[in-house]
Design an enzyme around this catalytic site. Structure first.
Site, mmCIF file in Angstrom:
data_model
loop_
_atom_site.group_PDB
_atom_site.id
_atom_site.type_symbol
_atom_site.label_atom_id
_atom_site.label_comp_id
_atom_site.label_asym_id
_atom_site.label_seq_id
_atom_site.Cartn_x
_atom_site.Cartn_y
_atom_site.Cartn_z
ATOM 1 N N GLU A 277 2.279 8.479 19.105
ATOM 2 C CA GLU A 277 2.186 9.947 19.097
ATOM 3 C C GLU A 277 3.492 10.586 18.645
ATOM 4 O O GLU A 277 3.494 11.686 18.116
ATOM 5 C CB GLU A 277 1.844 10.467 20.510
ATOM 6 N N HIS A 298 -3.516 -17.813 20.298
ATOM 7 C CA HIS A 298 -4.724 -18.586 20.008
ATOM 8 C C HIS A 298 -5.795 -17.718 19.367
ATOM 9 O O HIS A 298 -6.945 -18.120 19.256
ATOM 10 C CB HIS A 298 -5.230 -19.240 21.295
ATOM 11 N N LYS A 412 -10.574 17.054 19.414
ATOM 12 C CA LYS A 412 -10.910 17.943 20.534
ATOM 13 C C LYS A 412 -11.698 19.153 20.044
ATOM 14 O O LYS A 412 -12.701 19.548 20.630
ATOM 15 C CB LYS A 412 -9.636 18.454 21.219
HETATM 16 O O1 PA5 Z 1 1.268 12.931 25.572
HETATM 17 C C1 PA5 Z 1 0.487 13.862 25.646
HETATM 18 O O2 PA5 Z 1 0.861 15.014 25.555
HETATM 19 C C2 PA5 Z 1 -0.987 13.604 25.859
HETATM 20 O O3 PA5 Z 1 -1.253 12.254 25.992
HETATM 21 C C3 PA5 Z 1 -1.455 14.295 27.114
HETATM 22 O O4 PA5 Z 1 -0.723 13.811 28.214
HETATM 23 C C4 PA5 Z 1 -2.938 14.077 27.344
HETATM 24 O O5 PA5 Z 1 -3.650 14.557 26.240
HETATM 25 C C5 PA5 Z 1 -3.405 14.768 28.601
HETATM 26 O O6 PA5 Z 1 -3.098 16.126 28.570
HETATM 27 P P1 PA5 Z 1 -3.131 16.993 29.874
HETATM 28 O O7 PA5 Z 1 -2.074 16.463 30.797
HETATM 29 O O8 PA5 Z 1 -2.852 18.399 29.445
HETATM 30 O O9 PA5 Z 1 -4.512 16.843 30.475
#
Ligand code: PA5
Length: 443
Positions: A277, A298, A412
């Site tokens: 990310e 393996h 989303k």
């Molecule tokens: O790193 C990030 O920002 C994401 O992985 C969020 O943590 C994830 O999408 C969950 O978001 P939220 O904590 O708003 O539910």
């Protein structure tokens, strides 16, 4: 230093000045991280978190964990991505002793949630809902279901005492619900994004409830934070960031995180989110993948040895096992293994690792070795900080904002539209038309 790195096995795959040539950029990246002056600089609160964390909240976390341990056989941790992977990684690596920790809201499988709910039959349980935004569909849906179950089982007042909400300090749907219902709340700090949040209440409450020594975890992270203020070529995190950058520039596009401990699996998942990310944007970034050795030697071992020459390996090595097992002697030696009699299993693993390292280098797979002495809370705290800090540096070396994740929104928005969320009507019509005529691509 609690984390060391050996970069000697990238020689021959990268120019000899791979580190020196990057020192000015690393210095600048370090400054931007510490001053919050680079891209996404508002999300660099994790840099000093091991020193500056909220000590009062920490005490509340320990008290809440104690209550959970006293009144619950199971804690259900609801969250997704950065709101759950860190806790799961550390609990798996260190092992819990206390209530069983179950994870929910990290997907949309009705079978998985059903199985989790089945495990709660006849057991006392509590819930920690973790969501910074409070609007993420997966945890929000799971929370609605588990909240209903708690209220059914314990009544409204009893449920209230068993729900712990970790969310934004003042904004968001979950904060509103928690305030209205009177849940105890913990904070996802404004200046820390999900994937850098494991050392905040996001990770600490589930970890403390599971029996992890969170004081030792924070102390290890703090030691690493201090270690990594040493600027220059000796800094292991600088070396890791520079080596990754050099390998990427030299044509490697995949980084394989490898470990010889099966309990490392979710730490690798946490690491994949952290690097994937942070760096995977603007058409750039190493693809982070992981393998578990020796099991995957393996299976994936064939590809690593002889498939497309895309990858390098980063091996995380715990130098001292927690427990040792010795191979017994067999007077008949029917299995021909007496050459190993009396040897510790860790010796066999060590030779497997050394042999694999050389075989993979011979096969064109360079190797970085991150060494950590022990698999305990203090060293894992240090390892977390090592990877976070190196990730921030790496992102700036790559020229991206390591603290945003704009690409996560695309699915989303489509999902909201297809679910009929108010406000997405036009998009829904467009998507439904495309899905009913899949041959008509958008282009
Ligand atoms: O790193 C990030 O920002 C994401 O992985 C969020 O943590 C994830 O999408 C969950 O978001 P939220 O904590 O708003 O539910």
């Amino acid at each position: 230093m609690m984390c060391q790195i050996d970069c000697s096995n990238i020689a021959g795959f990268v120019p000899s000045d791979w580190l020196e040539s990057r020192l000015p950029a690393l210095k600048s990246a370090d400054e931007r991280l510490r001053q919050g002056s680079g891209a996404g600089g508002g999300y660099t609160g994790w840099v000093s978190l091991p020193r500056d964390y909220d000590k009062q909240e920490f005490t509340r976390i320990e008290a809440a964990a104690k209550r959970i341990r006293a009144d619950s056989q199971i804690l259900v941790v609801i969250g997704i991505g950065g709101s759950y992977l860190g806790a799961r990684a550390v609990i798996d690596l260190l092992g819990g002793h206390g209530p069983e920790i179950l994870f929910a809201g990290n997907g949309l499988s009705s079978d998985a949630l059903y199985e989790t709910l089945q495990k709660l039959n006849g057991k006392n349980f509590s819930v920690n809902i973790i969501s910074k935004s409070g609007t993420t569909t997966e945890p929000a849906v799971a929370f609605r279901i588990l909240k209903g179950l708690l209220e059914e089982r314990y009544g409204k007042e009893g449920a209230r005492k068993r729900i712990y909400a970790t969310t934004d300090k003042q904004r968001g749907v979950l904060k509103g619900v928690a305030d209205a219902e009177g849940y105890e709340t913990f904070v996802v700090p404004d200046e820390i994004g999900g994937r850098y949040s494991v050392l905040s209440a996001v990770g600490l409450l589930p970890l403390a409830a599971a029996g992890v020594d969170i004081t030792a975890l924070m102390s290890g992270a703090h030691r690493a934070m201090v270690d990594f203020t040493a600027l220059g070529a000796e800094n292991p995190a600088w070396q890791y960031a520079a080596a990754r950058g050099a390998l990427y520039t030299s044509g490697k596009s995949v980084e394989l995180l490898c470990c010889y401990e099966p309990s490392f699996r979710f730490f690798a998942e946490w690491w994949k989110q952290l690097y994937g990310e942070s760096e995977g944007k603007e058409g750039k970034g190493l693809f982070p993948a992981s393998v578990e050795f020796t099991a995957d030697l393996h299976s994936m071992g064939q590809y690593i040895q002889e498939g497309q020459r895309l990858m390098f390996e980063t091996v995380v090595r715990f130098t001292t096992p927690r427990n040792e097992i010795y191979i017994p002697d067999d007077p008949q030696d029917t299995d021909g293994l007496n050459f190993l009699s009396g040897k510790p299993l860790s010796f066999v693993a060590e030779q497997a690792m050394r042999g694999t390292l050389l075989a993979h280098i011979d096969g064109g797979v360079p190797n970085l070795m991150v060494e950590v002495a022990r698999r305990d809370a203090e060293h894992i705290g240090a390892l977390i900080y090592f990877f976070e800090y190196a990730c921030g540096l790496s992102g700036y070396l790559l020229g991206v904002n390591p603290f945003n994740q704009p690409g996560v929104e695309a699915y989303k928005n489509n999902m909201y539209a297809l679910l009929g969320k108010p406000g997405y009507e036009a998009r829904r019509a467009e998507l439904e038309a495309r899905l009913s005529a899949p041959q008509a691509s958008k282009d």
